[in-house]
Motif scaffolding. Structure first.
Motif, PDB file in Angstrom:
ATOM      1  N   ARG A 144     -10.541 -10.596   1.025  1.00 56.43           N
ATOM      2  CA  ARG A 144     -10.104  -9.142   1.265  1.00 56.43           C
ATOM      3  C   ARG A 144     -10.370  -8.772   0.043  1.00 56.43           C
ATOM      4  O   ARG A 144     -10.829  -8.895  -0.996  1.00 56.43           O
ATOM      5  CB  ARG A 144      -8.852  -9.877   0.573  1.00 56.43           C
ATOM      6  CG  ARG A 144      -7.511  -8.661   0.113  1.00 56.43           C
ATOM      7  CD  ARG A 144      -6.306  -9.730  -1.109  1.00 56.43           C
ATOM      8  NE  ARG A 144      -5.074  -9.225  -0.082  1.00 56.43           N
ATOM      9  CZ  ARG A 144      -4.132  -8.940  -1.308  1.00 56.43           C
ATOM     10  NH1 ARG A 144      -4.225  -9.558  -2.359  1.00 56.43           N
ATOM     11  NH2 ARG A 144      -3.251  -8.166  -0.807  1.00 56.43           N
ATOM     12  N   LEU A 145     -10.553  -6.943   0.395  1.00 57.05           N
ATOM     13  CA  LEU A 145     -10.703  -5.878  -0.125  1.00 57.05           C
ATOM     14  C   LEU A 145      -9.652  -5.609  -0.809  1.00 57.05           C
ATOM     15  O   LEU A 145      -8.540  -5.731  -0.289  1.00 57.05           O
ATOM     16  CB  LEU A 145     -11.665  -5.014   0.571  1.00 57.05           C
ATOM     17  CG  LEU A 145     -12.727  -5.859   0.706  1.00 57.05           C
ATOM     18  CD1 LEU A 145     -13.395  -4.914   2.252  1.00 57.05           C
ATOM     19  CD2 LEU A 145     -13.958  -6.479   0.530  1.00 57.05           C
ATOM     20  N   VAL A 165     -12.231  -4.827  14.924  1.00 56.55           N
ATOM     21  CA  VAL A 165     -11.810  -5.674  14.356  1.00 56.55           C
ATOM     22  C   VAL A 165     -10.540  -5.926  14.223  1.00 56.55           C
ATOM     23  O   VAL A 165     -10.127  -6.694  13.792  1.00 56.55           O
ATOM     24  CB  VAL A 165     -11.764  -4.238  13.056  1.00 56.55           C
ATOM     25  CG1 VAL A 165     -13.574  -4.307  12.272  1.00 56.55           C
ATOM     26  CG2 VAL A 165     -10.595  -3.654  12.853  1.00 56.55           C
ATOM     27  N   LYS A 166      -9.604  -5.396  15.227  1.00 52.05           N
ATOM     28  CA  LYS A 166      -8.294  -5.748  15.825  1.00 52.05           C
ATOM     29  C   LYS A 166      -8.247  -6.646  15.919  1.00 52.05           C
ATOM     30  O   LYS A 166      -8.828  -7.584  16.492  1.00 52.05           O
ATOM     31  CB  LYS A 166      -8.035  -4.737  17.235  1.00 52.05           C
ATOM     32  CG  LYS A 166      -6.121  -4.568  17.734  1.00 52.05           C
ATOM     33  CD  LYS A 166      -6.036  -3.786  18.205  1.00 52.05           C
ATOM     34  CE  LYS A 166      -5.046  -2.995  18.075  1.00 52.05           C
ATOM     35  NZ  LYS A 166      -4.019  -1.711  18.986  1.00 52.05           N
ATOM     36  N   GLY A 167      -6.758  -7.552  15.081  1.00 55.09           N
ATOM     37  CA  GLY A 167      -6.862  -9.439  15.726  1.00 55.09           C
ATOM     38  C   GLY A 167      -7.568  -9.363  14.272  1.00 55.09           C
ATOM     39  O   GLY A 167      -7.214 -11.223  13.848  1.00 55.09           O
ATOM     40  N   ARG A 168      -8.452  -9.466  14.000  1.00 60.40           N
ATOM     41  CA  ARG A 168      -9.445 -10.218  12.564  1.00 60.40           C
ATOM     42  C   ARG A 168      -8.997  -9.770  11.191  1.00 60.40           C
ATOM     43  O   ARG A 168      -9.135 -10.062  10.584  1.00 60.40           O
ATOM     44  CB  ARG A 168     -10.467 -10.011  12.868  1.00 60.40           C
ATOM     45  CG  ARG A 168     -11.305 -10.607  14.305  1.00 60.40           C
ATOM     46  CD  ARG A 168     -12.466 -11.096  14.125  1.00 60.40           C
ATOM     47  NE  ARG A 168     -13.933  -9.410  14.263  1.00 60.40           N
ATOM     48  CZ  ARG A 168     -14.829  -8.968  13.196  1.00 60.40           C
ATOM     49  NH1 ARG A 168     -14.364 -10.153  11.998  1.00 60.40           N
ATOM     50  NH2 ARG A 168     -14.862  -8.468  13.454  1.00 60.40           N
ATOM     51  N   CYS A 169      -8.631  -7.560  11.171  1.00 61.87           N
ATOM     52  CA  CYS A 169      -8.340  -7.091   9.870  1.00 61.87           C
ATOM     53  C   CYS A 169      -6.976  -6.698   9.733  1.00 61.87           C
ATOM     54  O   CYS A 169      -6.038  -6.713  10.733  1.00 61.87           O
ATOM     55  CB  CYS A 169      -9.146  -6.186  10.432  1.00 61.87           C
ATOM     56  SG  CYS A 169     -11.032  -6.321   9.827  1.00 61.87           S
ATOM     57  N   THR A 170      -6.429  -6.658   8.610  1.00 64.56           N
ATOM     58  CA  THR A 170      -5.249  -6.717   7.783  1.00 64.56           C
ATOM     59  C   THR A 170      -5.022  -5.676   7.307  1.00 64.56           C
ATOM     60  O   THR A 170      -5.672  -5.952   6.453  1.00 64.56           O
ATOM     61  CB  THR A 170      -4.175  -7.757   7.617  1.00 64.56           C
ATOM     62  OG1 THR A 170      -4.767  -8.481   9.383  1.00 64.56           O
ATOM     63  CG2 THR A 170      -3.026  -7.278   7.351  1.00 64.56           C
ATOM     64  N   ILE A 171      -5.162  -4.995   7.044  1.00 67.83           N
ATOM     65  CA  ILE A 171      -4.557  -3.581   6.402  1.00 67.83           C
ATOM     66  C   ILE A 171      -3.193  -3.589   5.491  1.00 67.83           C
ATOM     67  O   ILE A 171      -2.263  -3.460   6.703  1.00 67.83           O
ATOM     68  CB  ILE A 171      -4.787  -1.933   6.729  1.00 67.83           C
ATOM     69  CG1 ILE A 171      -6.666  -2.172   6.631  1.00 67.83           C
ATOM     70  CG2 ILE A 171      -4.514  -0.826   5.291  1.00 67.83           C
ATOM     71  CD1 ILE A 171      -6.997  -0.320   7.682  1.00 67.83           C
ATOM     72  N   PHE A 231      -5.121  -2.273   0.508  1.00 68.66           N
ATOM     73  CA  PHE A 231      -6.102  -3.885   0.506  1.00 68.66           C
ATOM     74  C   PHE A 231      -6.232  -3.941   2.063  1.00 68.66           C
ATOM     75  O   PHE A 231      -5.950  -3.210   3.146  1.00 68.66           O
ATOM     76  CB  PHE A 231      -4.743  -5.509   0.582  1.00 68.66           C
ATOM     77  CG  PHE A 231      -4.151  -4.776  -1.010  1.00 68.66           C
ATOM     78  CD1 PHE A 231      -3.068  -5.201  -1.142  1.00 68.66           C
ATOM     79  CD2 PHE A 231      -5.246  -5.678  -1.501  1.00 68.66           C
ATOM     80  CE1 PHE A 231      -2.432  -4.443  -2.178  1.00 68.66           C
ATOM     81  CE2 PHE A 231      -4.572  -5.756  -3.033  1.00 68.66           C
ATOM     82  CZ  PHE A 231      -3.050  -5.392  -3.246  1.00 68.66           C
ATOM     83  N   LEU A 232      -7.666  -5.173   2.638  1.00 68.04           N
ATOM     84  CA  LEU A 232      -8.010  -4.997   3.696  1.00 68.04           C
ATOM     85  C   LEU A 232      -8.976  -6.303   3.761  1.00 68.04           C
ATOM     86  O   LEU A 232      -9.760  -6.847   3.273  1.00 68.04           O
ATOM     87  CB  LEU A 232      -9.654  -4.451   4.190  1.00 68.04           C
ATOM     88  CG  LEU A 232     -10.228  -4.557   5.226  1.00 68.04           C
ATOM     89  CD1 LEU A 232      -9.482  -3.749   6.547  1.00 68.04           C
ATOM     90  CD2 LEU A 232     -12.020  -3.742   5.183  1.00 68.04           C
ATOM     91  N   GLU A 233      -7.913  -6.816   4.335  1.00 72.00           N
ATOM     92  CA  GLU A 233      -8.296  -8.585   4.868  1.00 72.00           C
ATOM     93  C   GLU A 233      -8.766  -9.057   5.933  1.00 72.00           C
ATOM     94  O   GLU A 233      -8.587  -8.348   7.014  1.00 72.00           O
ATOM     95  CB  GLU A 233      -7.168  -9.256   4.579  1.00 72.00           C
ATOM     96  CG  GLU A 233      -7.044 -10.680   4.769  1.00 72.00           C
ATOM     97  CD  GLU A 233      -5.602 -11.714   3.913  1.00 72.00           C
ATOM     98  OE1 GLU A 233      -4.628 -11.152   4.250  1.00 72.00           O
ATOM     99  OE2 GLU A 233      -5.855 -12.931   3.840  1.00 72.00           O
ATOM    100  N   MET A 234     -10.352  -9.354   5.788  1.00 77.44           N
ATOM    101  CA  MET A 234     -10.559  -9.713   7.422  1.00 77.44           C
ATOM    102  C   MET A 234     -10.936 -10.826   7.066  1.00 77.44           C
ATOM    103  O   MET A 234     -11.332 -11.738   5.943  1.00 77.44           O
ATOM    104  CB  MET A 234     -12.072  -8.966   6.996  1.00 77.44           C
ATOM    105  CG  MET A 234     -12.059  -7.520   6.662  1.00 77.44           C
ATOM    106  SD  MET A 234     -13.854  -6.601   6.439  1.00 77.44           S
ATOM    107  CE  MET A 234     -14.175  -7.180   4.854  1.00 77.44           C
ATOM    108  N   ASN A 235     -10.498 -11.318   8.029  1.00 72.09           N
ATOM    109  CA  ASN A 235     -10.935 -12.906   9.008  1.00 72.09           C
ATOM    110  C   ASN A 235     -11.897 -12.977   9.759  1.00 72.09           C
ATOM    111  O   ASN A 235     -11.863 -12.389  10.359  1.00 72.09           O
ATOM    112  CB  ASN A 235      -9.687 -13.426   9.342  1.00 72.09           C
ATOM    113  CG  ASN A 235      -8.428 -13.192   8.291  1.00 72.09           C
ATOM    114  OD1 ASN A 235      -8.678 -13.598   7.168  1.00 72.09           O
ATOM    115  ND2 ASN A 235      -6.835 -12.691   8.651  1.00 72.09           N
TER     116      ASN A 235
END
Lengths: 109, 117
Positions: free
Chosen positions: B19-20, B66-72, B82-86
């Motif tokens: 999470r950034l 990144v669609k589906g793996r990232c949440t802003i 925030f940028l959450e990356m899975n």
């Protein structure tokens, strides 16, 4: 997949002028693509120069100007300085998503 | 003076999450559209995604890779983006920049994310 194309590299002499272009694989670039231009020097974060085709930020030097030219977005530099040597990127809007061009490496010599 | 300061980068293994954060100051954050842009080592800039202001519906758009793996997301009470990356992949390695997006103007210095086993 949408591709945004820029000249890979250009060379200009100090004091000279040149135009960098930005083309879209979808067709002519219009104001609706809201073209942006950025400058990046080695080891630094990019710096915004132009938005919405031709709008300048308060910090954009007067020698930089943006336009639409022959179906492409264009960035024109006039009176080039050695410090303008950098990589330049354009950014286009595609209805929700934005796409960067691959960048143009500008050499001043 | 506008300031954007990213944090949260580091070394992670493939498949892990990160999470950034981006702390913003010097402007009215809750009315600003904000974006994340990344840059792989030695490569060009890649748009990751953008979040509109709450008053504009807080709509979020993502780049296809990144669609589906990232949440802003954003916390306007803390002026933070925030940028959450899975499910991180090695190709997610790079410097991640926080950028104001209405219009694109101010950039943070970036935070380095390295995905490696």
């Amino acid at each position: 997949q949408t591709v945004v194309t820029q000249e890979p590299s250009l060379t200009v002499s100090p004091g000279g002028a040149l135009t960098l272009t930005c083309a879209s694989s979808t067709g002519a670039v219009t104001s609706g693509y809201y073209p942006n231009w950025f400058q990046q020097k080695p080891g630094q974060a990019p710096r915004s120069l132009i938005y919405s085709s031709s709008q300048k930020h308060s910090w954009t030097p007067a020698r930089f100007s943006g336009s639409l030219l022959g179906g492409k977005a264009a960035l024109t530099l006039s009176g080039v300085l050695p410090e303008d040597e950098a990589k330049y990127y354009c950014l286009l809007y595609y209805g929700g998503a934005w796409v960067f061009g691959g960048g143009t490496m500008l050499t001043v010599l | 003076e506008v300031q954007l300061v990213e944090s949260g980068g580091g070394l992670v293994k493939p498949g892990e999450s990160l999470r950034l954060s981006c702390a913003a100051s010097g402007f009215i954050f809750n009315t600003a559209w904000m974006s994340w842009v990344r840059q792989a080592p030695g490569k060009g800039l890649e748009w990751v995604g953008r979040i509109k202001s709450k008053s504009d519906g807080e709509t979020i758009d993502y780049a296809a890779p990144v669609k589906g793996r990232c949440t802003i997301s954003r916390d306007d009470s803390k002026n933070t983006l925030f940028l959450e990356m899975n499910s991180l992949k090695t190709e997610d390695t790079g410097v991640y920049y926080c950028v104001t997006a209405s219009p694109y103007g101010h950039w943070g210095p970036g935070t380095l994310v390295t995905v490696s086993s």
